[in-house]
Structure formats: C-alpha cells, structure tokens
Design a protein around this motif. Structure first.
Motif, mmCIF file in Angstrom:
data_model
loop_
_atom_site.group_PDB
_atom_site.id
_atom_site.type_symbol
_atom_site.label_atom_id
_atom_site.label_comp_id
_atom_site.label_asym_id
_atom_site.label_seq_id
_atom_site.Cartn_x
_atom_site.Cartn_y
_atom_site.Cartn_z
ATOM 1 N N LEU A 128 -8.418 -5.437 -2.415
ATOM 2 C CA LEU A 128 -7.651 -4.188 -2.509
ATOM 3 C C LEU A 128 -8.380 -3.266 -3.466
ATOM 4 N N ALA A 170 -5.594 4.147 -1.840
ATOM 5 C CA ALA A 170 -5.782 2.704 -1.659
ATOM 6 C C ALA A 170 -6.586 2.409 -0.400
ATOM 7 N N SER A 185 0.674 4.044 -2.841
ATOM 8 C CA SER A 185 0.391 5.450 -2.540
ATOM 9 C C SER A 185 1.353 6.373 -3.271
ATOM 10 N N GLY A 243 -4.522 3.783 2.538
ATOM 11 C CA GLY A 243 -3.329 4.485 2.103
ATOM 12 C C GLY A 243 -3.452 5.977 2.361
ATOM 13 N N ILE A 290 0.827 -1.199 0.000
ATOM 14 C CA ILE A 290 0.000 0.000 0.000
ATOM 15 C C ILE A 290 0.868 1.258 0.000
#
Length: 384
Positions: free
Chosen positions: A190, A101, A91, A114, A87
C-alpha cells in the motif's frame, strides 16, 4: 525516521542532495550525511547502480491496455475487494494533503487507486502517470520508490523527493507498507503518494496501520471452520493487538494475521507441511468448537510454551454458497454428499439450540459421530 526526529525541511533537502552526491556520484559515503537516508533506500540506490542505471535517465510510464488492466484486477480480486473500503477511508483522511493511495501486487503492478488530484491541479499529470491500474511501478521499472523499497525490504518506508533514484521521479513523496496474506507471504503493498508536496513522514505510520487493516480483512474472509481471536491477558483489543487464526475442520491452521504470527512465534509460510492446532495450544481442539457453538465470550488457553492467551472462538466462513434452509450446502445444483451430510447435521444442531446430544438423538447417531462428521475434531478415544 520519525516525524519528531525529522530535521527541518531545508536541512533535510540539503542532506538528501549531499547523500546523492556522495552515494550516487561516486564521492564515497560520509557516515554523518549518509545516515540521513534510510539504509533501505541506499540499498535500493545500489541495486539501481549495479543494474547500470543512472539518475539522469528518463523514466517513461508505459501505457496499459484495457485487457491488461482487467487481467491484473481479476488476478488480485481478493486483495482489491479487501482493500477497497480501507482505501476509501484513506482517501477521505488524506484529501486535504494532496496525497493519494495506490495498491500494488507483489510485483509492484498497480491493482487499485484511490482518489487522484483534481484535473485542474498542476500535479494531476504526474498523478495520472502512476495512478493507473496495470502500470508497472516496480524498482526495475522506475527505480527507487516507496513501492519497490517496501517490497524489497519487507517493511514500511518513507521517501521524499530526491530520495527517489531517478531525477524524473523526484517530484514524488511517498510512504509505503508491504501487505502479507493469510499464510504470511508478501502479496503486495500500500502506497501513499503526493506530487510536489511538503514532507509528511507521519504517513508511514498511516500506511502501516492501513496495511494491517487490509491484512485482517483478508484473514477474516479466509474460508475456515473456526476463526480464533487471540489477545494477551489484560491487553485491550484493537486491530494491531488482536491475533486472528483460521482453523480448518481437522485442526490445520490455514491463515493468520501478523499479530497472531508474532504472538505464537510462528511464520506460517515457513511450515509447508502445515501447522496444527495441537502444535500450538495445550487443550483439545473439540473444546474450541464447543466454545464457538456455545458462544462463549473468552477462554484463557495455555500454549505449549507455558504462556497463556485469551481466545474467543467463532465459526468461520465456508467455501460454498448456502442453500436456503440447509446452511453449508452447495448452491450450484451439484452438492457433494459430504457437504449435504454436514449441512444437515449442522441444521439439526441449530434446531436443537446447540444441544449436540439432542441433535444426535433426532438424527439417530451418536454424539461422537456428530463431532466427527460436523467438526472433524472429536475428543481422542471416542467412538461411534
């Protein structure tokens, strides 16, 4: 829909609006227009309608207590730990796109987030609504989104603005990919989301590749005696092509990544009795332990299917903390006899620089006993 095949933004927006009129307002689907919307999305719309929802209903994002936030983080600690470095990389990769995220569990509950848009950004409020650990972003809570659709369809998805079911969530654009654990079960997803941003369907691919990275990290951290890295002969190694297979001390398969499940054609979650090394590979298990001990680069191994794969074997992790000088012993002051015995035998083998016969002589036991007690994988027919 791929980025190269995507229609121009205006045409795409008109197609989504037309599909909403046809599919959500009861005019009946017209194939040419409805085809512009992913079938997984239209199935989500249908589920929302069947649940009595209407697009004009207001969506509220319920507050999350500190206790609830802490509890959901604790329950998903392994997932969050594995996903955190991914993550952080994500980012940085999407910092200039105004996307961010979100990581959820298998229910669609946020477990990590994120970097969110700066507070001066007009979209920051919408980002804060969904970017909180513990908030429910499931299909049941907020209707059609990348999160609910990816979890329901068990595959990656891209949604833009009006493809969300509720009018209130049409400010978002999002890509989502499901996450599968070492045993092949879906453990979360995700999500990459932007607020009032241009459409970037290429983020579907980024989300998918990032999800595979998280899955691989989870497998690599799975306690096991052997970690096998699999490749098709001649195939370059990468996160998407390398299979990872976890083997315990007696040869049972305890975990695998998506590549390994596909290479071996074995959905691990469908084998409640457990797969064994011998069910997959046409060679004795002890040869893999020997290869790991010697540090052999790669073996070409036959499968029972008649195919061959390249395998690099390495010693896996342990469930127990190490006691200094006695690797593998329990560090909590209450070691089990079997663990101490195994640790001492392993140390003797290490001191003998991998020479099992020499270690056996030092310990006053047979070479076969070393194999049986240390690796539980001695050749058939051997005895003490």
């Amino acid at each position: 829909m791929s980025a190269s095949a995507a229609p121009p933004p205006v045409e795409r927006s008109l197609a989504i609006a037309q599909a909403r009129r046809e599919l959500l307002e009861g005019d009946g689907p017209r194939p040419r227009t409805a085809a512009r919307v992913d079938p997984g999305i239209t199935r989500s719309w249908q589920r929302c309608l069947e649940a009595g929802r209407r697009p004009q209903q207001r969506v509220s994002f319920d507050p999350v207590s500190r206790t609830a936030s802490r509890d959901v983080t604790e329950c998903n600690r392994a997932l969050v730990t594995a996903a955190r470095p991914v993550i952080e990389r994500l980012s940085r990769a999407i910092a200039d796109t105004r996307y961010f995220a979100i990581l959820t569990d298998a229910r669609g509950i946020v477990v990590d987030v994120g970097t969110l848009p700066d507070g001066t950004d007009p979209a920051a409020r919408y980002a804060r609504d969904i970017g909180r650990v513990g908030v429910d972003l499931s299909e049941n809570a907020i209707g059609t989104s990348a999160i609910g659709t990816a979890l329901a369809e068990q595959e990656s998805v891209w949604l833009h603005r009006g493809e969300h079911f509720f009018d209130d969530t049409s400010v978002y654009s999002c890509a989502g990919a499901p996450l599968f654990g070492p045993r092949g079960d879906c453990i979360g997803m995700l999500d990459l989301t932007g607020v009032q941003v241009v459409e970037r369907p290429e983020l579907r691919h980024l989300a998918t590749m990032s999800a595979r990275s998280i899955e691989n990290l989870l497998v690599q951290r799975e306690p096991c005696e052997l970690l096998l890295r699999l490749l098709w002969p001649g195939c370059p190694s990468s996160e998407t092509t390398e299979g990872l297979l976890c083997i315990d001390a007696v040869g049972h398969v305890t975990g695998a990544n998506a590549a390994a499940r596909q290479m071996l054609h074995q959905p691990l979650a469908c084998h409640p009795g457990g797969l064994h090394f011998n069910d997959l590979f046409a060679l004795p298990l002890h040869m893999m332990f020997d290869a790991a001990r010697r540090g052999d680069a790669t073996l070409e191994v036959p499968l029972w299917s008649g195919l061959r794969v390249q395998v690099r074997a390495q010693r896996g992790g342990s469930e127990h903390g190490d006691v200094p000088g006695v690797p593998g012993a329990v560090a909590d002051g209450r070691p089990r006899l079997r663990d101490v015995e195994t640790a001492l035998i392993r140390k003797a083998v290490t001191d003998a620089r991998g020479n099992v016969a020499e270690a056996a002589r030092t310990l006053g036991i047979s070479r076969a006993t070393v194999y049986r007690k240390l690796w539980r994988g001695r050749p058939a027919g051997t005895s003490d």
